[in-house]
Motif scaffolding. Structure first.
Motif, PDB file in Angstrom:
ATOM      1  N   VAL A 144      29.345  -4.541   0.607  1.00  0.00           N
ATOM      2  CA  VAL A 144      30.297  -4.536  -0.503  1.00  0.00           C
ATOM      3  C   VAL A 144      29.665  -5.162  -1.742  1.00  0.00           C
ATOM      4  N   VAL A 145      28.972  -6.254  -1.568  1.00  0.00           N
ATOM      5  CA  VAL A 145      28.303  -6.913  -2.698  1.00  0.00           C
ATOM      6  C   VAL A 145      27.266  -5.976  -3.308  1.00  0.00           C
ATOM      7  N   TRP A 146      26.463  -5.342  -2.452  1.00  0.00           N
ATOM      8  CA  TRP A 146      25.431  -4.425  -2.957  1.00  0.00           C
ATOM      9  C   TRP A 146      26.076  -3.266  -3.716  1.00  0.00           C
ATOM     10  N   SER A 147      27.138  -2.715  -3.168  1.00  0.00           N
ATOM     11  CA  SER A 147      27.838  -1.591  -3.796  1.00  0.00           C
ATOM     12  C   SER A 147      28.320  -1.947  -5.192  1.00  0.00           C
ATOM     13  N   ARG A 148      28.895  -3.130  -5.342  1.00  0.00           N
ATOM     14  CA  ARG A 148      29.438  -3.539  -6.636  1.00  0.00           C
ATOM     15  C   ARG A 148      28.323  -3.854  -7.634  1.00  0.00           C
ATOM     16  N   LEU A 149      27.293  -4.531  -7.167  1.00  0.00           N
ATOM     17  CA  LEU A 149      26.191  -4.893  -8.057  1.00  0.00           C
ATOM     18  C   LEU A 149      25.457  -3.665  -8.583  1.00  0.00           C
ATOM     19  N   ASN A 150      25.401  -2.613  -7.763  1.00  0.00           N
ATOM     20  CA  ASN A 150      24.633  -1.424  -8.121  1.00  0.00           C
ATOM     21  C   ASN A 150      25.504  -0.252  -8.566  1.00  0.00           C
ATOM     22  N   ASN A 151      26.821  -0.489  -8.640  1.00  0.00           N
ATOM     23  CA  ASN A 151      27.746   0.539  -9.121  1.00  0.00           C
ATOM     24  C   ASN A 151      27.651   1.835  -8.311  1.00  0.00           C
ATOM     25  N   PRO A 153      29.589   3.920  -5.279  1.00  0.00           N
ATOM     26  CA  PRO A 153      30.871   3.950  -4.570  1.00  0.00           C
ATOM     27  C   PRO A 153      30.718   3.621  -3.090  1.00  0.00           C
ATOM     28  N   SER A 187      35.015   6.621  -5.406  1.00  0.00           N
ATOM     29  CA  SER A 187      34.918   5.424  -6.261  1.00  0.00           C
ATOM     30  C   SER A 187      36.279   4.794  -6.543  1.00  0.00           C
ATOM     31  N   THR A 188      37.351   5.572  -6.418  1.00  0.00           N
ATOM     32  CA  THR A 188      38.698   5.037  -6.667  1.00  0.00           C
ATOM     33  C   THR A 188      39.563   5.029  -5.400  1.00  0.00           C
TER      34      THR A 188
END
Length: 218
Positions: A144-151, A153, A187-188
């Motif tokens: 989850v952290v990687w997903s958010r940091l790298n934009n 989905p 992504s949503t």
């Protein structure tokens, strides 16, 4: 809302056990609204299922690279195992496919190492942040952290190897996706996951043993 599962294994996988009839029943009952069949290093069953059940089946493949597994979605041709992660991604993109990273950072289930994921960063379309069979080595928080940091989905998928896991973990999207809309919809999406059932965890070992016994008795 529509329940989308992007990672499942049919009877064609050496450790899988979901039949065509079971996929059909899951779709008809509303347990799931769209399913990717992502057998290990093959797409023949997925192609047959899509021909029988229509576009609610996404043709995918869980490809064993020389550094761990990568899933290609919306494939037309099988991609060989044993390539590098970069070459595997290139082959997926050549077909107009979507690059999906399953159970990243895990070692028990051959997930890509963090360094390999970083190298592919610009080519990853979707990363699996919730895996329905994650129990012994759950890397969801790290992912989850990687997903958010790298934009990139993040999706929730069952990784079901048998019918009991199907419909428990999925991405809840506002509409049924197409190849063109899947990434934006994920992504949503709302991500839904339940604690894995013991039977769902044991399916791969059970199916491998069952198929070995059947083969040895022929």
């Amino acid at each position: 809302m529509f329940k989308i599962d992007l990672h499942t294994h049919s009877t064609a996988s050496h450790d899988g056990g979901i039949s065509l009839a079971q996929y059909q029943a899951a779709l008809e009952s509303g347990a799931i609204d769209m399913i990717a069949i992502t057998d290990h290093n093959r797409i023949d069953f997925a192609l047959q299922a899509q021909s029988s059940l229509g576009d609610k089946i996404i043709v995918g493949e869980e490809i064993m690279t020389n550094e761990g597994e990568i899933i290609g979605l919306y494939l037309k041709d099988v991609i060989p195992a044993g390539l590098s992660p970069a070459d595997t991604v290139t082959e997926i993109k050549k077909q107009g496919g979507i690059v999906y990273i399953p159970h990243p950072f895990e070692t028990i289930r051959k997930g890509l190492h963090p360094a390999a994921v970083e190298q592919l960063q610009d080519d990853i379309d979707i990363i699996e942040v919730c895996n329905g069979r994650a129990f012994a080595q759950n890397k969801s928080k790290q992912t989850v952290v990687w997903s958010r940091l790298n934009n990139v989905p993040g999706a929730a998928s069952s990784d079901a190897h048998g019918i009991k896991g199907l419909g428990d973990t999925y991405s809840d999207c506002r509409e049924l996706p197409t190849r063109e809309t899947l990434i934006d919809l994920i992504s949503t999406a709302s991500l839904v996951t339940k604690r894995p059932k013991m039977r769902a965890l044991l399916y791969p070992k059970y199916h491998k043993l069952r198929k070995k016994i059947t083969k040895d008795n022929k």
